[in-house]
Design a protein around this motif. Structure first.
Motif, PDB file in Angstrom:
ATOM      1  N   SER A 376      47.140  62.112  28.201  1.00 14.91           N
ATOM      2  CA  SER A 376      46.521  63.024  29.257  1.00 14.91           C
ATOM      3  C   SER A 376      45.012  62.842  29.309  1.00 14.91           C
ATOM      4  N   GLY A 377      44.513  61.723  28.535  1.00 16.55           N
ATOM      5  CA  GLY A 377      42.994  61.654  28.461  1.00 16.55           C
ATOM      6  C   GLY A 377      42.307  62.523  27.616  1.00 16.55           C
ATOM      7  N   ALA A 378      42.913  63.094  26.789  1.00 17.16           N
ATOM      8  CA  ALA A 378      42.046  64.025  25.952  1.00 17.16           C
ATOM      9  C   ALA A 378      42.037  63.374  24.483  1.00 17.16           C
ATOM     10  N   ALA A 379      40.902  63.379  24.097  1.00 17.48           N
ATOM     11  CA  ALA A 379      40.527  62.689  22.631  1.00 17.48           C
ATOM     12  C   ALA A 379      41.529  63.426  21.492  1.00 17.48           C
ATOM     13  N   GLY A 380      42.177  62.611  20.706  1.00 17.70           N
ATOM     14  CA  GLY A 380      43.033  63.138  19.607  1.00 17.70           C
ATOM     15  C   GLY A 380      42.337  62.779  18.315  1.00 17.70           C
ATOM     16  N   ALA A 381      43.260  62.259  17.286  1.00 15.95           N
ATOM     17  CA  ALA A 381      42.786  62.040  15.989  1.00 15.95           C
ATOM     18  C   ALA A 381      41.774  61.298  15.914  1.00 15.95           C
ATOM     19  N   VAL A 382      41.026  61.253  14.865  1.00 10.08           N
ATOM     20  CA  VAL A 382      39.951  60.348  14.398  1.00 10.08           C
ATOM     21  C   VAL A 382      40.360  59.130  13.823  1.00 10.08           C
ATOM     22  N   LEU A 383      39.840  58.258  14.230  1.00  7.91           N
ATOM     23  CA  LEU A 383      40.462  56.822  13.521  1.00  7.91           C
ATOM     24  C   LEU A 383      39.635  56.667  12.376  1.00  7.91           C
ATOM     25  N   ARG A 384      40.570  56.309  11.110  1.00  8.21           N
ATOM     26  CA  ARG A 384      39.829  56.110   9.875  1.00  8.21           C
ATOM     27  C   ARG A 384      40.093  54.573   9.505  1.00  8.21           C
ATOM     28  N   ASP A 385      41.213  54.081  10.289  1.00  7.65           N
ATOM     29  CA  ASP A 385      41.595  52.634   9.784  1.00  7.65           C
ATOM     30  C   ASP A 385      41.832  51.796  11.017  1.00  7.65           C
ATOM     31  N   PRO A 386      41.525  50.596  11.095  1.00 12.73           N
ATOM     32  CA  PRO A 386      41.731  49.803  12.318  1.00 12.73           C
ATOM     33  C   PRO A 386      43.204  49.827  12.652  1.00 12.73           C
ATOM     34  N   ALA A 387      44.261  49.933  11.589  1.00 13.82           N
ATOM     35  CA  ALA A 387      45.510  49.736  11.724  1.00 13.82           C
ATOM     36  C   ALA A 387      46.190  50.842  12.753  1.00 13.82           C
ATOM     37  N   GLU A 388      45.611  51.780  12.555  1.00 15.67           N
ATOM     38  CA  GLU A 388      45.648  53.203  13.292  1.00 15.67           C
ATOM     39  C   GLU A 388      45.679  52.962  14.798  1.00 15.67           C
ATOM     40  N   ALA A 389      44.848  51.877  15.289  1.00 16.83           N
ATOM     41  CA  ALA A 389      44.712  51.540  16.863  1.00 16.83           C
ATOM     42  C   ALA A 389      45.273  50.192  16.866  1.00 16.83           C
ATOM     43  N   PRO A 390      46.347  50.050  17.473  1.00 12.55           N
ATOM     44  CA  PRO A 390      46.631  48.709  17.879  1.00 12.55           C
ATOM     45  C   PRO A 390      45.989  48.044  19.211  1.00 12.55           C
ATOM     46  N   THR A 391      45.974  46.826  19.064  1.00 16.26           N
ATOM     47  CA  THR A 391      45.362  46.346  20.404  1.00 16.26           C
ATOM     48  C   THR A 391      45.772  46.977  21.535  1.00 16.26           C
ATOM     49  N   GLY A 392      44.677  47.372  22.345  1.00 10.54           N
ATOM     50  CA  GLY A 392      45.135  47.926  23.824  1.00 10.54           C
ATOM     51  C   GLY A 392      45.242  49.398  23.807  1.00 10.54           C
ATOM     52  N   THR A 393      44.833  49.653  22.372  1.00 15.05           N
ATOM     53  CA  THR A 393      44.870  51.515  22.339  1.00 15.05           C
ATOM     54  C   THR A 393      43.375  51.948  23.054  1.00 15.05           C
ATOM     55  N   ALA A 394      43.453  53.142  23.850  1.00  8.61           N
ATOM     56  CA  ALA A 394      42.391  53.595  24.381  1.00  8.61           C
ATOM     57  C   ALA A 394      41.732  54.419  23.344  1.00  8.61           C
ATOM     58  N   ILE A 395      40.263  54.088  23.240  1.00  6.06           N
ATOM     59  CA  ILE A 395      39.621  54.912  22.265  1.00  6.06           C
ATOM     60  C   ILE A 395      38.306  55.449  23.137  1.00  6.06           C
ATOM     61  N   ARG A 396      37.878  56.803  22.272  1.00  5.66           N
ATOM     62  CA  ARG A 396      36.742  57.317  22.940  1.00  5.66           C
ATOM     63  C   ARG A 396      35.925  57.466  21.671  1.00  5.66           C
ATOM     64  N   LEU A 397      34.677  56.835  21.971  1.00  6.78           N
ATOM     65  CA  LEU A 397      33.444  56.936  20.835  1.00  6.78           C
ATOM     66  C   LEU A 397      32.539  58.125  21.226  1.00  6.78           C
ATOM     67  N   SER A 398      32.151  58.983  20.333  1.00  8.40           N
ATOM     68  CA  SER A 398      31.186  60.012  20.363  1.00  8.40           C
ATOM     69  C   SER A 398      30.134  59.655  19.850  1.00  8.40           C
ATOM     70  N   LEU A 399      29.104  59.623  20.449  1.00  6.49           N
ATOM     71  CA  LEU A 399      27.564  59.272  20.168  1.00  6.49           C
ATOM     72  C   LEU A 399      26.657  60.498  19.851  1.00  6.49           C
ATOM     73  N   ALA A 400      25.633  60.324  19.715  1.00 12.41           N
ATOM     74  CA  ALA A 400      24.541  61.152  19.449  1.00 12.41           C
ATOM     75  C   ALA A 400      24.540  62.036  20.920  1.00 12.41           C
ATOM     76  N   ASP A 401      24.088  61.231  21.824  1.00 11.80           N
ATOM     77  CA  ASP A 401      23.898  61.567  22.998  1.00 11.80           C
ATOM     78  C   ASP A 401      24.919  61.547  24.238  1.00 11.80           C
ATOM     79  N   GLY A 402      26.217  61.291  23.734  1.00  9.35           N
ATOM     80  CA  GLY A 402      27.403  61.356  24.841  1.00  9.35           C
ATOM     81  C   GLY A 402      28.519  60.400  24.113  1.00  9.35           C
ATOM     82  N   SER A 403      29.257  60.101  25.090  1.00 10.29           N
ATOM     83  CA  SER A 403      30.721  59.475  24.435  1.00 10.29           C
ATOM     84  C   SER A 403      31.018  58.404  25.550  1.00 10.29           C
ATOM     85  N   LEU A 404      31.721  57.286  25.063  1.00  7.32           N
ATOM     86  CA  LEU A 404      32.140  55.987  25.691  1.00  7.32           C
ATOM     87  C   LEU A 404      33.802  56.029  25.488  1.00  7.32           C
ATOM     88  N   ASP A 405      34.368  55.518  26.434  1.00  5.89           N
ATOM     89  CA  ASP A 405      35.746  54.930  26.425  1.00  5.89           C
ATOM     90  C   ASP A 405      35.897  53.681  26.099  1.00  5.89           C
TER      91      ASP A 405
END
Length: 412
Positions: A376-405
């Motif tokens: 649905s485009g909503a951020a879910g669980a926090v990644l702690r291990d690269p194995a949790e995000a297979p290749t091609g998995t959509a990821i959202r990065l939260s930074l100090a002044d915003g976020s990146l997909d």
């Protein structure tokens, strides 16, 4: 010799035996049977329930002894004493063995004055048993009766005594007088009617029945049951002023007040105007003295109150309280400022601790938080291990002044 003597009259040569003569005397006396006799009691002694006495003839010098056995004495309804005039039913008996004459009394009662006294005593006991003499039935006389009802003989000294003495004591007193016979056969009925008539008069406040004394028989109408019951039934207080100390008529017992004489009745029915005026003067003097004492006492109290500092200098109390109020206001402001400063300092310290613990501080140092993006485009669980995000998995990065997909590449 005895048998021969008994056959004929007694002679010197042929006397009767004592027993035979005694038996003949007993037989003669026995034929007399029961007989009523009248006389005066000269002796009356009670021993063991039996009565032994003597009875004397009223005119001649003759006396007999008599005995009243206990069974008869218990049935007697009157008391007897020496000097009583009585009639008695007696049975003479001659005692053969002792040679003495005994007279057995079977019944005895008073006669003459004694009979009247006996009847009066029976009536007295009856009325007393009915409660007509009870003290709680006595009513208090009014302090100042407006009108006095007077029952007395026409043109009698009793009337003059009551009216004169009552008027002298209280000139304004008024009378309603009902004349009645105060002795004789008509007296009881007329006195009764007079009491009832005055009792029906609403203006009469007290009724005085007055007579100037007299002997026992003259006072009998005032012991008549009709008179006594009329006085008892009256709603108006009754004063008995018969004026006889020795023989108190029954009216004295049932009246609300007994006066010794008509003059005494007048003194007790109305107050003395001179005494009342003197009493008023004394009461007025006592009231004036007492009022003066109260005023003097209250004046002293007011002077003492005015002499107290709070009343002598009332602004002094205000000044003292004003200075105290200024001190308390300054103290309150100081405490308030101190409390605000303490709370501000604590807030700054808490903010510093909160900032140190906040993830934002970590992000401001160049770190990022990676979260998997669901369908649905909503951020879910926090990644702690690269194995949790297979290749091609959509990821959202939260930074100090915003976020990146971003999209996960092959892990290294």
């Amino acid at each position: 010799m005895a048998d021969a003597a008994s056959a004929g009259p007694a002679t010197r040569d042929s006397p009767w035996p004592v027993a035979e003569m005694s038996e003949k005397i007993a037989a003669w006396i026995d034929r007399l049977g029961q007989v009523w006799i009248e006389g005066e009691v000269t002796q009356w002694q009670v021993r063991g329930g039996h009565v032994y006495g003597k009875l004397r003839d009223l005119q001649r010098d003759a006396t007999i002894s008599f005995t009243v056995w206990r069974s008869v004495a218990q049935r007697l309804t009157s008391d007897f004493a020496q000097g009583d005039r009585v009639v008695a039913l007696v049975k003479p008996n001659f005692w053969v063995k002792g040679g003495s004459l005994t007279v057995q009394v079977l019944d005895i009662s008073h006669v003459g004055i004694g009979e009247l006294l006996e009847r009066l005593e029976r009536l007295r006991r009856q009325l007393q048993a009915e409660g007509l003499f009870d003290a709680d039935r006595k009513r208090r006389l009014p302090f100042l009766p407006g009108r006095i009802g007077l029952v007395t003989g026409r043109d009698s000294d009793a009337e003059k005594d009551v009216v004169r003495n009552a008027t002298l004591r209280w000139p304004g007193v008024q009378f309603t007088i009902r004349y009645a016979a105060v002795q004789g056969d008509r007296a009881a009925a007329e006195v009764t009617a007079a009491i009832e008539a005055l009792d029906r008069d609403p203006e009469v406040d007290v009724i005085v029945v007055a007579r100037g004394g007299g002997d026992f028989q003259n006072l009998l109408p005032f012991s008549d049951e009709r008179v006594v019951r009329a006085a008892s039934a009256a709603a108006t207080p009754i004063v008995s002023a018969i004026g006889h100390e020795a023989d108190r008529p029954l009216l004295d017992e049932v009246a609300d007040l007994r006066a010794s004489t008509p003059t005494d009745a007048a003194k007790r029915v109305v107050p003395d105007v001179g005494e009342e005026l003197a009493g008023l003067d004394q009461a007025r003097a006592r009231l004036t003295t007492r009022l003066g004492q109260v005023l003097a006492h209250e004046t002293d109290r007011i002077a003492q109150l005015r002499g107290r500092p709070v009343l002598a200098a009332p602004d002094r109390l205000v000044d003292e309280r004003a200075e105290e109020l200024v001190r308390w206001v300054a103290r309150g402001a100081e405490l308030a400022d101190r409390a605000v400063e303490d709370r501000r300092r604590a807030l700054v310290e808490a903010r510093g601790r909160l900032t140190a613990l906040s993830p934002r501080a970590t992000l401001e140092r160049g770190y990022a938080i990676a979260q998997i993006v669901d369908g649905s485009g909503a951020a879910g669980a926090v990644l702690r291990d690269p194995a949790e995000a297979p290749t091609g998995t959509a990821i959202r990065l939260s930074l100090a002044d915003g976020s990146l997909d971003a999209v996960a590449a092959e892990p290294r």
